[in-house]
Design a protein around this motif. Structure first.
Motif, mmCIF file in Angstrom:
data_model
loop_
_atom_site.group_PDB
_atom_site.id
_atom_site.type_symbol
_atom_site.label_atom_id
_atom_site.label_comp_id
_atom_site.label_asym_id
_atom_site.label_seq_id
_atom_site.Cartn_x
_atom_site.Cartn_y
_atom_site.Cartn_z
ATOM 1 N N VAL A 13 -17.450 -26.270 -38.332
ATOM 2 C CA VAL A 13 -18.146 -27.358 -37.660
ATOM 3 C C VAL A 13 -19.353 -27.786 -38.481
ATOM 4 C CG1 VAL A 13 -19.456 -27.984 -35.598
ATOM 5 C CG2 VAL A 13 -17.332 -26.677 -35.378
ATOM 6 N N GLU A 14 -20.076 -26.814 -38.981
ATOM 7 C CA GLU A 14 -21.260 -27.118 -39.799
ATOM 8 C C GLU A 14 -20.860 -27.857 -41.070
ATOM 9 O OE1 GLU A 14 -24.736 -24.752 -42.259
ATOM 10 O OE2 GLU A 14 -23.618 -23.688 -40.707
ATOM 11 N N HIS A 15 -19.797 -27.409 -41.700
ATOM 12 C CA HIS A 15 -19.329 -28.031 -42.941
ATOM 13 C C HIS A 15 -18.894 -29.487 -42.669
ATOM 14 C CE1 HIS A 15 -17.662 -28.332 -46.928
ATOM 15 N NE2 HIS A 15 -16.486 -28.691 -46.411
ATOM 16 N N LYS A 16 -18.138 -29.705 -41.599
ATOM 17 C CA LYS A 16 -17.705 -31.062 -41.254
ATOM 18 C C LYS A 16 -18.900 -31.949 -40.925
ATOM 19 C CE LYS A 16 -13.080 -30.082 -39.591
ATOM 20 N NZ LYS A 16 -12.158 -30.101 -38.445
ATOM 21 N N PHE A 17 -19.880 -31.380 -40.236
ATOM 22 C CA PHE A 17 -21.079 -32.153 -39.896
ATOM 23 C C PHE A 17 -21.823 -32.592 -41.160
ATOM 24 C CE2 PHE A 17 -25.688 -32.226 -39.172
ATOM 25 C CZ PHE A 17 -25.754 -33.261 -38.260
ATOM 26 N N ILE A 18 -21.960 -31.675 -42.117
ATOM 27 C CA ILE A 18 -22.662 -32.002 -43.366
ATOM 28 C C ILE A 18 -21.902 -33.080 -44.133
ATOM 29 C CG2 ILE A 18 -23.331 -31.090 -45.619
ATOM 30 C CD1 ILE A 18 -24.005 -28.445 -44.161
ATOM 31 N N GLN A 19 -20.583 -32.958 -44.220
ATOM 32 C CA GLN A 19 -19.786 -33.970 -44.911
ATOM 33 C C GLN A 19 -19.916 -35.332 -44.212
ATOM 34 O OE1 GLN A 19 -15.827 -32.357 -45.034
ATOM 35 N NE2 GLN A 19 -16.059 -31.717 -47.166
ATOM 36 N N ASN A 20 -19.822 -35.301 -42.899
ATOM 37 C CA ASN A 20 -19.927 -36.534 -42.119
ATOM 38 C C ASN A 20 -21.304 -37.164 -42.301
ATOM 39 O OD1 ASN A 20 -19.284 -38.584 -40.390
ATOM 40 N ND2 ASN A 20 -19.705 -37.416 -38.539
ATOM 41 N N ARG A 21 -22.337 -36.352 -42.313
ATOM 42 C CA ARG A 21 -23.704 -36.840 -42.485
ATOM 43 C C ARG A 21 -23.879 -37.481 -43.863
ATOM 44 N NH1 ARG A 21 -28.292 -33.570 -44.063
ATOM 45 N NH2 ARG A 21 -30.112 -34.880 -43.869
ATOM 46 N N GLU A 22 -23.345 -36.843 -44.903
ATOM 47 C CA GLU A 22 -23.450 -37.395 -46.260
ATOM 48 C C GLU A 22 -22.688 -38.710 -46.371
ATOM 49 O OE1 GLU A 22 -22.006 -34.223 -48.693
ATOM 50 O OE2 GLU A 22 -23.877 -33.082 -48.570
ATOM 51 N N LEU A 23 -21.509 -38.746 -45.765
ATOM 52 C CA LEU A 23 -20.712 -39.970 -45.795
ATOM 53 C C LEU A 23 -21.419 -41.095 -45.033
ATOM 54 C CD1 LEU A 23 -18.081 -41.349 -46.643
ATOM 55 C CD2 LEU A 23 -17.095 -40.550 -44.491
ATOM 56 N N THR A 24 -21.972 -40.780 -43.890
ATOM 57 C CA THR A 24 -22.710 -41.767 -43.102
ATOM 58 C C THR A 24 -23.900 -42.296 -43.885
ATOM 59 O OG1 THR A 24 -22.036 -40.672 -41.059
ATOM 60 C CG2 THR A 24 -23.914 -42.169 -40.921
ATOM 61 N N TYR A 25 -24.620 -41.413 -44.548
ATOM 62 C CA TYR A 25 -25.767 -41.820 -45.350
ATOM 63 C C TYR A 25 -25.324 -42.775 -46.462
ATOM 64 C CZ TYR A 25 -29.726 -41.616 -48.524
ATOM 65 O OH TYR A 25 -30.759 -41.955 -49.347
ATOM 66 N N GLN A 26 -24.213 -42.451 -47.133
ATOM 67 C CA GLN A 26 -23.725 -43.296 -48.229
ATOM 68 C C GLN A 26 -23.299 -44.671 -47.705
ATOM 69 O OE1 GLN A 26 -23.929 -42.576 -51.491
ATOM 70 N NE2 GLN A 26 -23.313 -44.697 -51.784
ATOM 71 N N VAL A 27 -22.632 -44.682 -46.544
ATOM 72 C CA VAL A 27 -22.217 -45.959 -45.955
ATOM 73 C C VAL A 27 -23.442 -46.800 -45.612
ATOM 74 C CG1 VAL A 27 -21.154 -47.000 -43.900
ATOM 75 C CG2 VAL A 27 -19.984 -45.149 -45.105
ATOM 76 N N ARG A 28 -24.466 -46.169 -45.066
ATOM 77 C CA ARG A 28 -25.685 -46.899 -44.719
ATOM 78 C C ARG A 28 -26.381 -47.441 -45.964
ATOM 79 N NH1 ARG A 28 -27.802 -42.739 -40.034
ATOM 80 N NH2 ARG A 28 -26.361 -43.484 -38.429
#
Length: 121
Positions: A13-28
């Protein structure tokens, strides 16, 4: 023996959250960059439109000056109204030809387009 790491469900869960957060940051970041580019394009279009407006106004002014000059040539000619010389007749015919007398079909199409655009705004 090889050492193996067993991931606990919490770690996944932590790993998926970090990946999702990085992807969200890049999209923004990409979105902000795209918005900046669009803003620059709009500024450029605004400058182009202003330039076109200025050039068109200059053209209208020059056209008015030319018509005035031609009418003054006719007024100052030795001939008189109703009995104009050949040159004055040519000048008057050129001035009388109105390029704004458009085909009614095109005029109606233009009016329809303008009406539709105004409704959208």
């Amino acid at each position: 023996m090889k050492k193996t790491i067993h991931l606990k469900p919490g770690d996944l869960v932590e790993h998926k959250f970090i990946q999702n957060r990085e992807l969200t940051y890049q999209v923004r970041q990409d979105t902000m960059h795209d918005l900046e580019n669009i803003g620059e394009d709009i500024k450029h279009l605004s400058l182009v439109i202003q330039s076109i407006q200025r050039n068109y106004q200059v053209l209208l002014d020059q056209n008015q000056q030319l018509q005035s000059l031609l009418l003054n040539l006719v007024k100052n000619c030795y001939c008189w109204e109703g009995n104009r010389c050949h040159n004055c007749q040519k000048i008057l015919q050129a001035i009388v030809k109105n390029p704004t007398d458009l085909d009614p079909v095109y005029t109606e199409k233009y009016q329809d387009i303008v009406t539709q655009l105004r409704k959208q705004n």
